[in-house]
Design a protein around this motif. Sequence first.
Motif, PDB file in Angstrom:
ATOM      1  N   THR A  75       0.708  -1.252   0.171  1.00 47.31           N
ATOM      2  CA  THR A  75       0.485  -0.422   0.253  1.00 47.31           C
ATOM      3  C   THR A  75       0.735   1.246  -0.096  1.00 47.31           C
ATOM      4  O   THR A  75       0.535   2.160  -0.193  1.00 47.31           O
ATOM      5  CB  THR A  75      -0.827   0.041   1.470  1.00 47.31           C
ATOM      6  OG1 THR A  75      -1.635  -1.516   1.496  1.00 47.31           O
ATOM      7  CG2 THR A  75      -1.850   1.469   1.282  1.00 47.31           C
ATOM      8  N   MET A 121      -3.044  -8.372  -3.133  1.00 44.63           N
ATOM      9  CA  MET A 121      -3.727  -8.653  -2.895  1.00 44.63           C
ATOM     10  C   MET A 121      -4.270 -10.384  -3.076  1.00 44.63           C
ATOM     11  O   MET A 121      -5.069 -10.976  -2.681  1.00 44.63           O
ATOM     12  CB  MET A 121      -5.238  -7.767  -2.870  1.00 44.63           C
ATOM     13  CG  MET A 121      -4.722  -5.832  -1.778  1.00 44.63           C
ATOM     14  SD  MET A 121      -6.512  -5.179  -1.722  1.00 44.63           S
ATOM     15  CE  MET A 121      -6.427  -4.310  -3.382  1.00 44.63           C
ATOM     16  N   LEU A 185      -9.865  -5.260  -2.282  1.00 46.08           N
ATOM     17  CA  LEU A 185     -10.156  -5.390  -0.984  1.00 46.08           C
ATOM     18  C   LEU A 185     -11.851  -5.433  -1.300  1.00 46.08           C
ATOM     19  O   LEU A 185     -11.886  -6.277   0.374  1.00 46.08           O
ATOM     20  CB  LEU A 185     -10.619  -3.479  -1.100  1.00 46.08           C
ATOM     21  CG  LEU A 185      -9.131  -2.378  -0.941  1.00 46.08           C
ATOM     22  CD1 LEU A 185     -10.153  -1.204  -1.338  1.00 46.08           C
ATOM     23  CD2 LEU A 185      -8.600  -2.696  -0.497  1.00 46.08           C
ATOM     24  N   GLY A 201     -11.785  -1.583   6.230  1.00 49.24           N
ATOM     25  CA  GLY A 201     -11.631  -2.348   4.563  1.00 49.24           C
ATOM     26  C   GLY A 201     -12.853  -1.290   3.681  1.00 49.24           C
ATOM     27  O   GLY A 201     -12.824  -1.611   2.684  1.00 49.24           O
ATOM     28  N   ALA A 205     -12.788   0.244   0.218  1.00 50.74           N
ATOM     29  CA  ALA A 205     -13.121   0.746  -0.918  1.00 50.74           C
ATOM     30  C   ALA A 205     -14.263   1.079  -1.760  1.00 50.74           C
ATOM     31  O   ALA A 205     -14.006   1.373  -2.322  1.00 50.74           O
ATOM     32  CB  ALA A 205     -13.850  -1.480  -0.417  1.00 50.74           C
TER      33      ALA A 205
END
Length: 604
Positions: A75, A121, A185, A201, A205
Amino acid sequence: MRPRWVRTPADPVLLVLGLAGLLMAPWFLLAPAGAGPASGWLLQSAIDATTVVIAVRLYRLPGTTRHARRFWLATAVSMSLSGIGDVYQSTLVLTGLDHGVISPVQTAFVVTGMVTVVITMLCHPLGGAGRQRLRLWLDASTVLTAVAAFLWYFLLAGELSGGKAADRLAATATAISMMLVTFGLVKLIFSPTAPFTRLAGMIGALGVAGTAIGAPVMTALTARPDPGILQIAQLLPCLLIPMSLRIQEVQIRRLGGRRETAERRGFSKLPYVAVAATQMLLVVALIGGNLGLSIWGVTAGVVLSTALVLVRQMVAFHDNERLVVQLSDQKEWFSALVQHAWDLTVVTRDDGTVGYASPAASRVLGADLAGVPIGEWAHPADMPVILDLLARLAAAPGTHADAEVRLRHTDGSYRWLHVVGTDLRGNSSIAGIVWNGRDITESRRLQDELRHQATHDALTGLANRALLQQRVREAVPHTRLGVLLVDLDGFKQVNDEHGHHAGDQVLIAVAQRVTALLGDAGTVARLGGDEFAVLLPGADQAAATVLAGVLAAAVAEPIPVTGAVVSVGASIGIAVGTPADADRMLRDADAEMYRNKQSRRAAA
């Protein structure tokens, strides 16, 4: 228990981000001409930098797992690349070299950053298996489909149908990147191994998806949107990204670095919200067309039927979740009872091995019995009792039988247990014999002590008259028995000259000598005072007479007492017969003993 979000306190970083969002509207609506784009790109760069700082802080948090640390590092790298691209675009705008378009360099940096986090991810472990993982992918794909539909309607369809090829390529690449990030996500949100809490989360998102479709949606809603409004629609979702990361940090720090692993994830409503949103988008898309009543009737039927199915599914899921909670509570209640019960429960299979042993087994016996043949723990002398129990259970399936047996502790001692066995081999869910056992070692020890006191002499430890009579009754009928009655000579003189303590020492010494002489060949009893009895199973008159002579000589040996050495003699009477003649033998032996005593006195 339903999952609860950790309540965050008034955090200064969140307050600053929220204040920036509030001040954004008046600034971009009232900014001087030409100042809006430049300030927008500068603010976007500042948001990127803030996100990088918070991601690095999350990466360094103590207690962070390896996979979560990798996610936060990706990230930070992704937002750093996006920040480089946004700073480059800011420079072009400030210098007037942007020409009103987004630079391919900025797009390349943003897309590269998005691809970096998407790969991370996709490589993150999902947890779960089988149908649970299938449900996760289906839920995530449902949400992704809805996001893709919105991107297509508000952004891609218009870009692909007109405009320059470079602009179409940039818009398509950005939209696809944002869509993939959103999908990643959402997938992690549904996963039990997500590196973030569900609240963080979902906000993240929403921010990523809003960044992609915020401005196009605003354009669709207003025919000629103000440039300031478009910038607000673009930047407000971007603020949600650092806010989601900061919420994650605050929550984790309040938990002392621990991940919310105990949070039970029930069914998610996101897929159903996505389906409902897609249906509404369909209606919006059809409004602009010149459609007849037949098409609208079909559309209304599709939307209504979908809504009814969604409501029905939601009701069913709520009922299932409530049932799962009730079952979970009952399971925890039963588990707590089993965990803290002192009565142990054991299930044995057909081969005698233990298939299940409750935690009480470890407390009572010092070890878990699972997988071990129960016979290895039983006292060898109690195996006939256990075999008899098994025979009784096999003869009457479904019934129960009980007994008292000894099982070995890990320290080598044996514990007495009162066990009740129930044959449930016919029950497919049990398929074994259930044994419920209670530790009765202390009560057995007390019973044995009381029984010993009732059948033994307190001073010498020899059998008393009651136990002697019991041994006679237990003798095999019609077998020969020999009885010797022994009365000490000179014992009263010891008591008179040296006291009763010395007399007790004499009695104890005589008991030890007679017991050592006889061994396991018979029973030695003290009948009272200085009178003893010897029971000789299988002895005839000659053997009893020989033993009487040896016994008298042993008793006559000097006996040390406190402060002196004394001697006593023994007058012995002998009788022989069968267990049925016990009373007669005792009378005959007693009479002969007194005759011998009188003879010894006369001789003295």
